[in-house]
Write a protein that holds these residues in place. Structure first.
Motif, PDB file in Angstrom:
ATOM      1  N   ILE B 132       9.292  -3.551   6.360  1.00 35.66           N
ATOM      2  CA  ILE B 132       8.832  -2.241   6.838  1.00 35.66           C
ATOM      3  C   ILE B 132       7.459  -1.912   6.251  1.00 35.66           C
ATOM      4  O   ILE B 132       6.570  -1.422   6.956  1.00 35.66           O
ATOM      5  CB  ILE B 132       9.870  -1.156   6.454  1.00 35.66           C
ATOM      6  CG1 ILE B 132      11.143  -1.328   7.286  1.00 35.66           C
ATOM      7  CG2 ILE B 132       9.290   0.243   6.649  1.00 35.66           C
ATOM      8  CD1 ILE B 132      12.330  -0.512   6.796  1.00 35.66           C
ATOM      9  N   SER B 133       7.276  -2.193   4.969  1.00 36.43           N
ATOM     10  CA  SER B 133       5.993  -1.900   4.310  1.00 36.43           C
ATOM     11  C   SER B 133       4.852  -2.676   4.953  1.00 36.43           C
ATOM     12  O   SER B 133       3.760  -2.138   5.173  1.00 36.43           O
ATOM     13  CB  SER B 133       6.055  -2.264   2.820  1.00 36.43           C
ATOM     14  OG  SER B 133       7.103  -1.577   2.193  1.00 36.43           O
ATOM     15  N   ALA B 134       5.109  -3.954   5.251  1.00 37.39           N
ATOM     16  CA  ALA B 134       4.060  -4.772   5.881  1.00 37.39           C
ATOM     17  C   ALA B 134       3.704  -4.211   7.250  1.00 37.39           C
ATOM     18  O   ALA B 134       2.537  -4.228   7.658  1.00 37.39           O
ATOM     19  CB  ALA B 134       4.531  -6.222   5.994  1.00 37.39           C
ATOM     20  N   CYS B 135       4.710  -3.724   7.955  1.00 40.02           N
ATOM     21  CA  CYS B 135       4.475  -3.124   9.274  1.00 40.02           C
ATOM     22  C   CYS B 135       3.615  -1.871   9.134  1.00 40.02           C
ATOM     23  O   CYS B 135       2.627  -1.700   9.855  1.00 40.02           O
ATOM     24  CB  CYS B 135       5.824  -2.796   9.926  1.00 40.02           C
ATOM     25  SG  CYS B 135       5.686  -1.940  11.500  1.00 40.02           S
ATOM     26  N   GLU B 136       3.981  -1.018   8.184  1.00 41.08           N
ATOM     27  CA  GLU B 136       3.213   0.214   7.960  1.00 41.08           C
ATOM     28  C   GLU B 136       1.787  -0.084   7.510  1.00 41.08           C
ATOM     29  O   GLU B 136       0.840   0.603   7.882  1.00 41.08           O
ATOM     30  CB  GLU B 136       3.920   1.081   6.920  1.00 41.08           C
ATOM     31  CG  GLU B 136       5.214   1.689   7.419  1.00 41.08           C
ATOM     32  CD  GLU B 136       5.799   2.685   6.421  1.00 41.08           C
ATOM     33  OE1 GLU B 136       5.964   3.852   6.788  1.00 41.08           O
ATOM     34  OE2 GLU B 136       6.095   2.283   5.282  1.00 41.08           O
ATOM     35  N   LEU B 137       1.687  -1.142   6.713  1.00 45.50           N
ATOM     36  CA  LEU B 137       0.393  -1.546   6.158  1.00 45.50           C
ATOM     37  C   LEU B 137      -0.641  -1.828   7.244  1.00 45.50           C
ATOM     38  O   LEU B 137      -1.824  -1.536   7.091  1.00 45.50           O
ATOM     39  CB  LEU B 137       0.606  -2.797   5.303  1.00 45.50           C
ATOM     40  CG  LEU B 137      -0.529  -3.364   4.491  1.00 45.50           C
ATOM     41  CD1 LEU B 137      -0.989  -2.361   3.449  1.00 45.50           C
ATOM     42  CD2 LEU B 137      -0.078  -4.656   3.812  1.00 45.50           C
ATOM     43  N   VAL B 138      -0.184  -2.389   8.345  1.00 46.65           N
ATOM     44  CA  VAL B 138      -1.114  -2.710   9.437  1.00 46.65           C
ATOM     45  C   VAL B 138      -1.120  -1.621  10.508  1.00 46.65           C
ATOM     46  O   VAL B 138      -1.644  -1.818  11.605  1.00 46.65           O
ATOM     47  CB  VAL B 138      -0.792  -4.088  10.071  1.00 46.65           C
ATOM     48  CG1 VAL B 138      -0.982  -5.198   9.053  1.00 46.65           C
ATOM     49  CG2 VAL B 138       0.635  -4.124  10.639  1.00 46.65           C
ATOM     50  N   GLY B 139      -0.488  -0.493  10.183  1.00 48.02           N
ATOM     51  CA  GLY B 139      -0.575   0.638  11.097  1.00 48.02           C
ATOM     52  C   GLY B 139       0.605   0.831  12.025  1.00 48.02           C
ATOM     53  O   GLY B 139       0.587   1.698  12.898  1.00 48.02           O
ATOM     54  N   GLY B 140       1.651   0.031  11.857  1.00 48.48           N
ATOM     55  CA  GLY B 140       2.822   0.144  12.726  1.00 48.48           C
ATOM     56  C   GLY B 140       3.802   1.198  12.238  1.00 48.48           C
ATOM     57  O   GLY B 140       3.807   1.557  11.067  1.00 48.48           O
ATOM     58  N   ASP B 141       4.641   1.667  13.151  1.00 46.25           N
ATOM     59  CA  ASP B 141       5.645   2.666  12.791  1.00 46.25           C
ATOM     60  C   ASP B 141       6.896   1.976  12.234  1.00 46.25           C
ATOM     61  O   ASP B 141       7.208   0.844  12.623  1.00 46.25           O
ATOM     62  CB  ASP B 141       6.017   3.485  14.031  1.00 46.25           C
ATOM     63  CG  ASP B 141       6.866   4.692  13.668  1.00 46.25           C
ATOM     64  OD1 ASP B 141       6.301   5.654  13.107  1.00 46.25           O
ATOM     65  OD2 ASP B 141       8.091   4.655  13.902  1.00 46.25           O
TER      66      ASP B 141
END
Lengths: 281, 281
Positions: B132-141
């Motif tokens: 989840i963090s990696a997803c958020e890191l690149v701007g994903g929800d």
């Protein structure tokens, strides 16, 4: 295959397999209904009315043709051009070659030796050929279905290894050869089974080309569902929990076969059709 | 999280995890390099030069800050707004809730009981939170990565069950509780492990929304590769074959950790970033 004719025996065999697989649809959400596929099945019995639905009784034919001689005579008149045996052999050989290329012997040697031992231990490649056939049936090219065809064979090989484990059927021989865990040990056998499943999904995802990605996702979803705890694994559980039980009746026997065997046959047809361009219609 | 600050200890922990995972890239073709991700890591040490690369030694910091007091003082001045512990707890709880919804107790009861027994046996949900963090890191929800986050946790649970089997480490206890096979039997434990993997792929394929299907396919391919015979399973094989061997040196130990543990950590980051919209750049 689209313009080819089929022999009666081929038709019966195919219907039987499709029906067996189709029954398991009760526990899965269908993207492609195998029964729907049959409406467009490329069998050119031009002088006989095509059956509305494929059933083992084949009533539309049995009402007209009552003996093997009569069937043979009727088919001879139509000069069938499709050689089922040759088709099966050719497809099975191409599947085996593709498996050999896809699962080379490499480090770590132990697990890849174990995988190849079962993978090339005499399988008839029925599931991958069904997958390819379903793809061709809806107009797709063999190459489009080949990674998925390999995937269903890989999953099948996992189920063989697991079935033979001491904690399952505890078999020492399969196809006349020592079972995987007898040669490589239970630990490597369990890991090889897992590696088969992982590579099945990797191969569909990585090696499927010229197909819209949405169809690849759909095929992966169908395969995964049909081999999981509502599909193949459910059948294996049913088999184990009913072992030695006096209460395991016909219903449980049907559940086991529909899930343990039928689910992967169904998956083979369904994902082949999805990747070939088939729809629910 | 994009505008939040982090504590020094958080940064060290995260760097350590990312580095551990990143080393396994040597055996896989990368779609997203976890080291590349770090270039844009949202840590606002505004008064300190950001490290070019994340290394356990943290040399850019250690040269300036030599004691815990100094670190604390420096961070206090920056008024960090990001609460790492709260973040971890909140994400882990949402993952556990989503797992509870995704793997309900249903027929066949035996296998789903076995799956839930391990799944809710006290896991810290590190891998799904990394995803989840990696997803958020690149701007994903978060919602975009949640199915994949569950998938990596499901695969992790398979590895726990298999590690404990009599043919592997033959453990009777895990987290102070009887191991899965001790409660449900080896047969069900093996099938539950397989069902975890199958459902992992099903869930990514079926439950991931608002992401281009090509990214879903890419994420599935990466996860499958990193848990197969060149990834997680390779590490497990290395662990088994070196058991009791006098020849198993540092290189083999590194191989085991990089593959058996690192590969799934890497997969968690990589597929989270892919689904969140990250690129190789």
């Amino acid at each position: 295959m689209s313009s080819a004719n089929m022999t009666m025996s081929t038709w019966v065999q195919t219907c039987s397999m499709v029906n067996q697989a189709g029954r398991s649809r009760s526990f899965s959400s269908s993207t492609v209904n195998p029964f729907q596929l049959l409406k467009n099945f490329p069998v050119a019995f031009s002088s006989l009315p095509p059956p509305k639905r494929c059933r083992p009784s084949l009533s539309p034919f049995s009402a007209v043709l009552t003996s093997q001689e009569t069937v043979s005579e009727a088919l001879k008149e139509q000069k069938p051009q499709f050689d089922f045996k040759a088709y099966m052999i050719q497809k099975a050989e191409s599947v085996s070659q593709a498996l050999d290329d896809a699962v080379p012997l490499r480090e770590p040697l132990t697990i890849h030796e174990a995988m190849r031992y079962t993978l090339f231990g005499g399988g008839k490649r029925i599931r991958p050929v069904l997958c390819i056939s379903a793809c061709e049936l809806v107009g797709g090219d063999v190459s489009v279905a080949m990674p998925a065809a390999l995937a269903v064979e890989l999953v099948h090989n996992m189920s063989l290894i697991y079935d033979d484990l001491p904690c399952m059927d505890n078999d020492s021989l399969r196809r006349g050869m020592p079972t995987n865990h007898k040669v490589f040990g239970e630990d490597i056998a369990v890991l090889a089974g897992h590696a088969f499943v992982a590579f099945a999904f990797e191969h569909i995802a990585v090696a499927t080309h010229d197909v819209p990605p949405s169809r690849v996702v759909s095929a992966i979803g169908e395969l995964a569902k049909l081999i999981g705890s509502d599909g193949l694994a459910a059948g294996q559980v049913g088999d184990k929990v009913s072992e030695g039980s006096d209460n395991a009746g016909l219903e449980m026997l049907e559940f086991i076969h529909v899930h343990k065997t039928g689910a992967l046959l169904e998956a083979s047809l369904v994902i082949g059709a999805i990747l070939g361009g088939g729809t629910d219609e």
